[in-house]
Write a protein that holds these residues in place. Structure first.
Motif: not given
Ligand SMILES: [Zn+2]
Length: 290
Positions: A115, A118, A149, A152
């Motif tokens: 991701c 993050c 992801c 998030c």
């Molecule tokens: Zn993430």
């Protein structure tokens, strides 16, 4: 956040491919005729994102169909904004969608499949940097779609930024963010150590960018994402260190801090090892065989 090069995809071409098989033909024609508006919106987006000013794109909100009426009935015909939004879900995300290869291409750019928001979770979705519910013309604009992801994607929520400060970092446009170290860990002890993570931008960071870093960290709830991942790392590390001398512990922690800072300076791993390397009580306690 993991910086990424901007996607080498033309917004108009992506959009026109996505809508090229829309049915019925009348809808296809209507969507096709919006090609210029979509291209213009993407150009305005690029200009604003380059300056970190995505909050200035008010004129694009709810265009071209206008803001949804609160009194709209369920059986009313769907407006053009609805069809623009489903251009993403039905024609880009859907496995049979004409635009699915673009979706795959954007997702495949995620570094190590992670991701970009993050830097840790599995990138198994694309996140709209500006929400498609508010900006239907940007629903399939490549610059607006970042690998993320699900955590998030959920945490970010579908809100339009209203100020320069209240914007999350943009993986395609905030590409020099790692020139600054802004993620810090605090390790508490003595006794069994515990770690928490915080956004603490350095004074050298421009104030608006520093505010955005804090907003990014808070709105994506990164403290919650990083804490549970770091806890077992800290426990296993602490057990293995008891076999070493203080000098060897210091050397090990400093090496790990340097290696992680080079790899990903604002990762929880880099922040954790920097904090441990700088912590004299930690080195002292664990060398004594606690
Ligand atoms: Zn993430």
């Amino acid at each position: 956040m993991l910086p990424l090069p901007r996607p080498a995809l033309d917004a108009r071409a992506v959009y026109l491919t996505c809508v090229s098989v829309a049915r019925p033909a009348s809808l296809r024609t209507e969507l096709h005729q919006l090609g210029d508006q979509v291209a213009n919106a993407a150009a305005a987006y690029e200009e604003a994102a380059t300056k970190g000013e995505l909050h200035t794109l008010d004129a694009l909100q709810h265009q071209p169909g206008g803001k949804p009426s609160r009194t709209a009935k369920k059986d009313e015909p769907k407006g053009i904004n609805y069809h623009l939004k489903t251009t993403y879900t039905s024609r880009m995300v859907s496995a049979e969608g004409k635009g699915r290869p673009f979706y795959n291409q954007l997702l495949a750019a995620a570094p190590d499949g992670r991701c970009t928001l993050c830097g840790q979770g599995l990138a198994d979705t694309l996140d709209h940097q500006l929400p498609k519910d508010v900006y239907p013309l940007l629903a399939v604009t490549p610059d607006n779609l970042v690998p993320a992801c699900r955590t998030c994607n959920t945490n970010k929520r579908d809100e339009a930024p209203v100020t320069a400060e209240e914007q999350t970092l943009h993986p395609y446009f905030d590409t020099d963010i790692d020139e600054y170290i802004w993620l810090v860990a605090r390790v508490t002890g003595p006794g069994l150590p515990a770690v928490t993570f915080h956004a603490d931008p350095p004074p050298s960071m421009p104030p608006v960018l520093a505010a955005r870093v804090r907003h990014h960290f808070t709105s994506l709830q990164l403290a919650r994402t990083y804490g549970p991942q770091a806890a077992p790392e800290l426990r296993t590390l602490s057990r293995s260190l008891t076999r070493l001398t203080p000098a060897a512990i210091s050397e090990h922690l400093n090496e790990k801090a340097e290696d992680w800072t080079e790899e990903q300076p604002n990762s929880w791993q880099a922040a954790l090892y920097r904090a441990l390397a700088a912590s004299s009580w930690y080195v002292r306690d664990f060398s004594s065989g606690l």
